[in-house]
Enzyme design. Structure first.
Site, PDB file in Angstrom:
ATOM      1  N   HIS A   1      10.936  34.344  40.503  1.00 30.93           N
ATOM      2  CA  HIS A   1      11.165  32.925  40.806  1.00 30.93           C
ATOM      3  C   HIS A   1      12.035  32.378  39.683  1.00 30.93           C
ATOM      4  CE1 HIS A   1       7.006  33.726  42.209  1.00 30.93           C
ATOM      5  NE2 HIS A   1       7.196  32.832  43.149  1.00 30.93           N
TER       6      HIS A   1
ATOM      7  N   ASP B   1      10.110  31.661  36.529  1.00 27.35           N
ATOM      8  CA  ASP B   1       9.570  32.794  35.750  1.00 27.35           C
ATOM      9  C   ASP B   1      10.460  33.149  34.572  1.00 27.35           C
ATOM     10  OD1 ASP B   1       7.804  33.051  37.894  1.00 27.35           O
ATOM     11  OD2 ASP B   1       8.943  34.683  38.826  1.00 27.35           O
TER      12      ASP B   1
HETATM   13  C1  XLS Z   1       1.529  33.472  46.251  1.00 24.47           C
HETATM   14  C2  XLS Z   1       2.660  34.271  46.675  1.00 24.47           C
HETATM   15  C3  XLS Z   1       3.861  34.240  45.743  1.00 24.47           C
HETATM   16  C4  XLS Z   1       5.081  34.710  46.469  1.00 24.47           C
HETATM   17  C5  XLS Z   1       6.371  34.343  45.828  1.00 24.47           C
HETATM   18  O1  XLS Z   1       0.429  33.598  46.759  1.00 24.47           O
HETATM   19  O2  XLS Z   1       2.233  35.568  46.909  1.00 24.47           O
HETATM   20  O3  XLS Z   1       3.613  34.979  44.610  1.00 24.47           O
HETATM   21  O4  XLS Z   1       5.055  36.084  46.673  1.00 24.47           O
HETATM   22  O5  XLS Z   1       6.527  32.994  45.702  1.00 24.47           O
END
Ligand code: XLS
Ligand code: NI
Ligand code: NI
Length: 435
Positions: free
Chosen positions: A99, A102
């Protein structure tokens, strides 16, 4: 500078090895059904859980303290990049996912955020060049910051919608720049906690509009990666709009987006929706919506997204069975959207976690390939539905009957004979292939 000094490159040593820092099943170049294991599995590291997350939970602060945590914000995120690429190199992982939030600090304004992101993307780009590691997908975090309290694309506040648009635009630019093979929309806070304050129709229309804008912008800048939606039924909101594969398919059709998106299916989200992981993969596969996978596991006794590393061989086998039956990954892969437990605070725990997940899916792939080669389920299923290949069944399938004709046919039947579904036998056969 080396971060994980006590760990050297993880190698395949086979099932007899006692070395816990080796692969027993994952042999990247081994050919399975005509292609190397690594091309079947396309493992990816999740940046957020592996490098950014600290193990915080609602009752406690971070416990996973890494070498970079004491540094100033920009130095810290740079060190993370270096550590992340060393980690992937040591495990032989060829993809990652992230993301925007991140990888860089948000700073005090949107423009500062974008500036920070650009600086870190330069570094990531250089590391990608150095190592040959690729970006499986990018995405934008539109749920952590307090401004997204009411959602992003579904916020009641149009300024927040605009902010979300800016973040998506920027994340698409970055993903394109890094040659990302895909872009994920996971709903974040796109959902509701109570209908008493919610205009559901406007929220859904706006979510559709945000995705349409993203597709238009991608076309404008020539981003040709695959768009995905990642369904999840609840958490953080009580009802997430992207509930499960079936719900998302209906949503996409409503907003004329069904040709532009595929599914990114997460194991733990499937079980939260009351489905098996295999069910969600099957639903996507038969509707030509299969795209990518977030590999992890929940806990039977806990009702939230625990994001544990996948170690259950049944699930992995049946998941790989669906992946192979779907024709394998094209743009997608197996992203470990999984985190070590809060009490697993050493660097080495990260390696044990990934080795376990990779080995479980490698073993699952081998078993699934054998099941398919031997047509274990296909032959049984074919036989089970044979009544639709001739006589009245054939006419039904070919839409060549009316209700009057069915009635006439049924009136002529003396008795109906059904045959056994043989579930227990099939479960035993599955066990025989696994063990
Ligand atoms: C949250 C999601 C997230 C997505 C990406 O539950 O799994 O991590 O994979 O935004
Ligand atoms: Ni996920
Ligand atoms: Ni999740």
């Amino acid at each position: 500078m080396e971060f994980f000094k006590e760990i050297s490159k993880i190698k395949y040593e086979g099932e007899k090895s006692n070395n816990l820092l080796s692969f027993r099943h994952y042999n990247p170049e081994e050919i399975i059904l005509g292609k190397p294991m690594k091309e079947h599995l396309r493992f990816a590291m999740s940046y957020w859980h592996t490098l950014t997350g600290g193990g915080n939970d609602p009752f406690g602060d971070a416990t996973l303290i890494r070498e970079w945590d004491s540094l100033e914000p920009m130095e810290k995120v740079k060190m993370r990049v270096k550590a992340g690429f060393e980690f992937m190199e040591k495990l032989g992982i060829e993809y990652f996912c992230f993301h925007d939030k991140d990888i860089a600090p948000e700073g005090n304004s949107l423009s500062e955020y974008f500036k920070n992101l650009n600086e870190i993307v330069d570094l990531i780009e250089a590391e990608m060049k150095r190592t040959g590691i690729k970006l499986l997908w990018g995405t934008s975090n539109m749920f952590s910051n307090p401004r997204f309290v009411h959602g992003a694309g579904t916020s009641c506040n149009a300024d927040v919608f605009a902010w979300a648009g800016a973040q998506v635009k920027n994340a698409l630019d970055i993903t394109k720049r890094l040659n990302g093979e895909g872009y994920v929309f996971w709903g974040g806070r796109e959902g509701y906690d109570t209908l008493l304050n919610t205009d559901m129709k406007l929220e859904l229309d706006n979510l559709g509009r945000l995705l349409q804008l993203a597709v238009e912008y991608a076309e404008k800048i020539g981003f040709t990666g695959q768009f995905y939606i990642e369904p999840k039924p609840k958490e953080p909101t009580k009802n997430q709009y992207d509930f499960d594969v079936a719900t998302v398919m209906n949503f996409l059709k409503t907003y004329n987006l069904e040709d532009k998106f595929k599914m990114n299916i997460e194991a733990n989200h499937a079980t939260l929706a009351g489905h098996t992981f295999q069910h969600e993969l099957r639903m996507a596969r038969i509707n030509n919506m299969f795209g990518s996978v977030d590999a992890n596991r929940g806990d039977l006794l806990l009702g939230w997204d625990t994001d544990q590393f996948p170690t259950e061989i049944y699930d992995a086998t049946l998941a790989m069975y669906e992946v192979l039956m779907a024709g394998g990954f094209t743009t997608g892969g197996l992203n470990f959207d999984a985190k070590v437990r809060r009490a697993s605070m050493d660097n080495i725990d990260l390696f044990h976690a990934y080795i376990g997940g990779m080995d479980t899916f490698a073993k699952g792939l081998k078993v699934a390939a054998k099941l398919i080669e031997d047509r274990v389920f296909e032959d049984f299923i074919e036989k089970r539905y044979e009544s639709y290949r001739s006589g009245i069944g054939k006419k039904i399938v070919e839409k060549k009957v009316t209700l009057e004709e069915l009635s006439e046919y049924a009136l002529g039947l003396k008795e109906i004979k059904n045959s056994s579904g043989r579930q227990e036998m099939l479960e035993n056969i599955l066990n025989n292939y696994i063990y």
